[in-house]
Design a protein around this motif. Structure first.
Motif, PDB file in Angstrom:
ATOM      1  N   PRO A 148     103.052  36.609  59.927  1.00  0.00           N
ATOM      2  CA  PRO A 148     104.404  36.413  60.251  1.00  0.00           C
ATOM      3  C   PRO A 148     104.919  35.394  61.001  1.00  0.00           C
ATOM      4  N   GLY A 179     108.513  43.713  59.471  1.00  0.00           N
ATOM      5  CA  GLY A 179     106.932  43.831  59.572  1.00  0.00           C
ATOM      6  C   GLY A 179     106.374  45.070  59.696  1.00  0.00           C
ATOM      7  N   HIS A 188      98.812  41.522  55.951  1.00  0.00           N
ATOM      8  CA  HIS A 188     100.083  41.584  56.469  1.00  0.00           C
ATOM      9  C   HIS A 188     101.131  41.987  55.246  1.00  0.00           C
ATOM     10  N   ASN A 190     104.849  41.861  54.897  1.00  0.00           N
ATOM     11  CA  ASN A 190     106.214  41.606  55.272  1.00  0.00           C
ATOM     12  C   ASN A 190     107.379  41.580  54.253  1.00  0.00           C
TER      13      ASN A 190
END
Length: 198
Positions: A148, A179, A188, A190
Motif C-alpha cells: 500500500p 487496508g 496485501h 487493499n
C-alpha cells in the motif's frame, strides 16, 4: 423457505409430525447465524452486505460501526506513522484491525481503526484521537493488491471514479483507502471506497 421442497404424497404420517420440528431447527440455525467476515478481514471487519457486483467494482452496504480516528498532518510516511502511533496508545490490539485513510477534497487526511464490539480501549488524553460512530453507508469498492501507498490509493481512486462515471453512477469527492494487512505482509488486500450519492 427457499431450497426446501417437500412433497406431502411421499411423507408418512409420523414423518409429517416431525417436519415442523425439523423446519423449526432449520429456521433457528439459519436465522441465528452471525455475520461471517470474508477471509481478507482476518476475523474483524465492520459487517457489510454486497448489494451489487459490477465488472470493475462492487457496491456494499455497511452497518453502523465505531471507528477510532485521528487527523494526519500530511501525506508523508512520517505523518502516517505519527497517526498510527497516536491510535495505538488507545487501541490495545490495533494491528489486527482494518485501517482506513479518509481523504476529503484531495487534501485533508484522517487515519482510523475499526473498533469491533466489546473492544477494550484505553482512555485517551489526546484530544486529536476521537471515537466516533459511522452511520449505515453504501459505498462503491475497488479491490487491488500490492504494497500500500497513498499514490496507489489515489491511482485506484481515479480508476474507480472513471468506472463509476462509465456505469452512470454519481460519486462523492471524498474517498477512503482501506487496508487489511500489515505493511510487512507478503500479500496485501487493499480497497478504495467512494460513497454512493444517489
Amino acid at each position: 423457505m427457499r431450497g426446501i421442497r417437500v412433497s406431502s404424497r411421499i411423507l408418512s404420517q409420523p414423518c409429517m409430525m416431525e417436519l415442523p420440528l425439523v423446519l423449526l431447527v432449520l429456521v433457528s440455525v439459519c436465522g441465528g447465524q452471525d455475520w461471517i467476515p470474508p477471509p481478507f478481514c482476518h476475523g474483524k471487519c465492520p459487517p457489510f452486505t454486497v448489494v451489487g457486483t459490477h465488472q470493475d467494482f462492487e457496491e456494499r452496504l455497511y452497518a453502523p460501526a465505531k471507528w477510532l480516528t485521528t487527523q494526519m498532518g500530511g501525506s508523508t510516511i512520517s505523518d502516517l506513522l505519527a497517526a498510527k502511533s497516536r491510535l495505538e496508545k488507545v487501541a490495545t490490539d490495533a494491528d489486527t484491525w482494518p485501517v482506513l485513510i479518509n481523504c476529503t477534497n484531495g487534501v485533508d487526511l484522517s487515519y482510523s481503526y475499526f473498533v469491533p464490539a466489546n473492544s477494550k480501549l484505553i482512555e485517551s488524553t489526546d484530544p486529536s484521537v476521537i471515537l466516533h460512530s459511522r452511520p449505515e453507508v453504501t459505498v462503491y469498492v475497488r479491490s487491488y493488491d500490492g504494497t500500500p501507498s497513498i499514490q496507489k490509493g489515489q491511482d485506484n481512486r481515479q480508476t474507480l471514479y472513471d468506472a463509476l462515471i462509465k456505469a452512470g453512477k454519481s460519486a462523492a469527492n471524498t474517498y477512503t483507502w482501506a487496508g487489511y494487512d500489515s505493511y510487512w505482509s507478503i500479500t496485501h488486500h487493499n480497497e478504495v471506497w467512494i460513497e454512493k450519492t444517489q
